[in-house]
Write an enzyme that holds these catalytic residues in place. Structure first.
Site, PDB file in Angstrom:
ATOM      1  N   GLU A  43      21.980 -60.370  -9.958  1.00 41.41           N
ATOM      2  CA  GLU A  43      22.671 -61.260  -9.147  1.00 41.41           C
ATOM      3  C   GLU A  43      22.173 -61.456  -7.729  1.00 41.41           C
ATOM      4  O   GLU A  43      21.618 -60.461  -7.149  1.00 41.41           O
ATOM      5  CB  GLU A  43      24.046 -60.679  -9.039  1.00 41.41           C
ATOM      6  CG  GLU A  43      25.308 -61.503  -8.328  1.00 41.41           C
ATOM      7  CD  GLU A  43      26.638 -60.729  -8.449  1.00 41.41           C
ATOM      8  OE1 GLU A  43      26.573 -59.593  -8.525  1.00 41.41           O
ATOM      9  OE2 GLU A  43      27.552 -61.588  -8.110  1.00 41.41           O
ATOM     10  N   LYS A 118      29.864 -67.880 -12.149  1.00 39.47           N
ATOM     11  CA  LYS A 118      30.523 -66.514 -12.271  1.00 39.47           C
ATOM     12  C   LYS A 118      31.892 -66.972 -12.439  1.00 39.47           C
ATOM     13  O   LYS A 118      32.595 -67.524 -11.552  1.00 39.47           O
ATOM     14  CB  LYS A 118      30.307 -65.682 -11.191  1.00 39.47           C
ATOM     15  CG  LYS A 118      30.892 -64.280 -11.210  1.00 39.47           C
ATOM     16  CD  LYS A 118      30.547 -63.633  -9.941  1.00 39.47           C
ATOM     17  CE  LYS A 118      30.783 -62.137  -9.938  1.00 39.47           C
ATOM     18  NZ  LYS A 118      30.556 -61.384  -8.858  1.00 39.47           N
ATOM     19  N   CYS A 159      27.902 -59.557 -13.255  1.00 41.47           N
ATOM     20  CA  CYS A 159      28.480 -58.580 -12.484  1.00 41.47           C
ATOM     21  C   CYS A 159      30.052 -58.292 -12.907  1.00 41.47           C
ATOM     22  O   CYS A 159      30.380 -57.647 -13.889  1.00 41.47           O
ATOM     23  CB  CYS A 159      28.220 -58.794 -11.057  1.00 41.47           C
ATOM     24  SG  CYS A 159      28.482 -57.498  -9.873  1.00 41.47           S
TER      25      CYS A 159
HETATM   26  O1  LIG Z   1      27.782 -61.484  -2.782  1.00 48.49           O
HETATM   27  C1  LIG Z   1      26.516 -61.609  -3.051  1.00 48.49           C
HETATM   28  O2  LIG Z   1      25.721 -62.391  -2.629  1.00 48.49           O
HETATM   29  C2  LIG Z   1      26.502 -61.082  -4.553  1.00 48.49           C
HETATM   30  N1  LIG Z   1      27.629 -60.923  -5.243  1.00 48.49           N
HETATM   31  C3  LIG Z   1      28.071 -59.749  -5.406  1.00 48.49           C
HETATM   32  O3  LIG Z   1      27.670 -58.806  -4.553  1.00 48.49           O
HETATM   33  C4  LIG Z   1      29.379 -59.536  -6.084  1.00 48.49           C
HETATM   34  C5  LIG Z   1      30.518 -60.222  -5.414  1.00 48.49           C
HETATM   35  S1  LIG Z   1      30.996 -59.307  -3.889  1.00 48.49           S
HETATM   36  N2  LIG Z   1      29.438 -58.318  -6.416  1.00 48.49           N
HETATM   37  C6  LIG Z   1      30.071 -57.859  -7.376  1.00 48.49           C
HETATM   38  O4  LIG Z   1      30.740 -58.520  -8.163  1.00 48.49           O
HETATM   39  C7  LIG Z   1      30.440 -56.256  -7.684  1.00 48.49           C
HETATM   40  C8  LIG Z   1      31.023 -55.607  -8.661  1.00 48.49           C
HETATM   41  C9  LIG Z   1      31.453 -54.447  -8.903  1.00 48.49           C
HETATM   42  O5  LIG Z   1      30.839 -53.637  -8.023  1.00 48.49           O
HETATM   43  C10 LIG Z   1      32.567 -53.923  -9.524  1.00 48.49           C
HETATM   44  O6  LIG Z   1      33.074 -54.491 -10.496  1.00 48.49           O
HETATM   45  O7  LIG Z   1      32.978 -52.737  -9.266  1.00 48.49           O
END
Ligand SMILES: O=C(O)CNC(=O)[C@H](CS)NC(=O)CCC(=O)C(=O)O
Length: 278
Positions: A43, A118, A159
């Site tokens: 990601e 997503k 993710c």
């Molecule tokens: O924002 C970006 O640049 C890349 N995207 C992310 O880092 C994303 C959204 S903040 N992270 C997750 O989905 C973590 C999920 C997770 O850690 C869980 O399900 O516990």
């Protein structure tokens, strides 16, 4: 069916797109040199910052993004299929300034053959005090996607999607034999949930689960869990980088194992309609 040599790329993606490309390119070359025909990146392969709403990086449209263009050229040069686990790009929706968090499947001629935005955005307050509001920066998608490849169908997820089992079931029922889960997991949830969630989705669907991950301490102070993992259709961890350093993880996918797992436990054919709970 022929076996498929793959590689997962584990990255510590920098905050600037130019640096992000320079970081991932040699790892993809190493994967191709090692014989991988399908290569998957995590990601946020085109840049990673703590708060995408903070916008240190100007958003670009998918067809103008320099990292996507560079990776398409690289796939073509190396003659490999490439899943860009995600790129953060303009969503293309008028009146919504938020980005899309988009997976792009690139074929060995460099063409974009499928995209997936997503579906589930990470709006979570962790017990450690970490606070995430992905919905502030990301417009969630509204459709599930399976893509045809020369090795069968690939289901695309990203993710936080891993926590929504019905999505995986739908992908398996749509013919996926492998499902990608590019990630940037947090450390506390990675430690507690990452491997268990990946194994559960593989067991439930009888699919190969391919999870390339962001890893380690990023330049803006954000930390990600790493531990890129390949899980087989019977639920066993077939390959794993047991650390949070950048690297390449090789595996060979055998789709006869999908058939065997589903023949042994034909759960995908046993869903029932039910009433309630009241
Ligand atoms: O924002 C970006 O640049 C890349 N995207 C992310 O880092 C994303 C959204 S903040 N992270 C997750 O989905 C973590 C999920 C997770 O850690 C869980 O399900 O516990």
């Amino acid at each position: 069916m022929a076996k498929l040599p793959i590689a997962l790329i584990q990255t510590r993606t920098p905050a600037s797109p130019a640096a992000a490309f320079a970081h991932v390119e040699p790892l993809i070359r190493e994967a191709a040199a090692g014989g991988a025909k399908l290569i998957l990146t995590p990601e946020a392969t085109n840049f990673l910052i703590k708060d995408p709403a903070g916008r240190a990086v100007a958003l670009t449209a998918q067809d103008r993004d320099a990292v996507i263009a560079g990776l398409r050229a690289l796939a073509r040069e190396l003659g490999v299929w490439l899943l860009i686990g995600s790129a953060i790009v303009k969503s293309g929706h008028q009146g919504d300034d938020r980005a899309a968090n988009r997976s792009l499947l690139i074929d060995d001629a460099g063409a974009v053959v499928a995209t997936y935005d997503k579906l589930h955005v990470y709006d979570v307050d962790l017990p450690t005090g970490e606070r995430w509001r992905e919905s502030a920066a990301i417009r969630p998608g509204d459709r599930a996607v399976v893509a045809d490849t020369p090795w069968g169908r690939l289901g695309l997820t990203i993710c936080y999607d891993i926590r929504f089992p019905h999505l995986y079931r739908a992908l398996a029922k749509a013919g996926a034999g492998m499902i990608s889960v590019p990630a940037a997991f947090t450390v506390p949830t990675g430690e507690a949930h990452w491997e268990t969630l990946l194994r559960a989705r593989a067991i439930e669907t009888g699919c190969w689960v391919l999870a390339p991950a962001q890893a380690g301490l990023h330049e803006d102070g954000r930390r990600t869990w790493g531990r890129s993992t390949v899980v087989g259709p019977w639920g066993e961890v077939v390959a794993k980088l047991d650390h949070d350093e950048p690297g390449v993880l090789f595996a060979t996918l055998d789709f006869d194992v999908v058939t065997r797992a589903r023949n042994a436990v034909p759960q995908l054919t046993h869903d029932r309609e039910f009433a309630g709970p009241a």
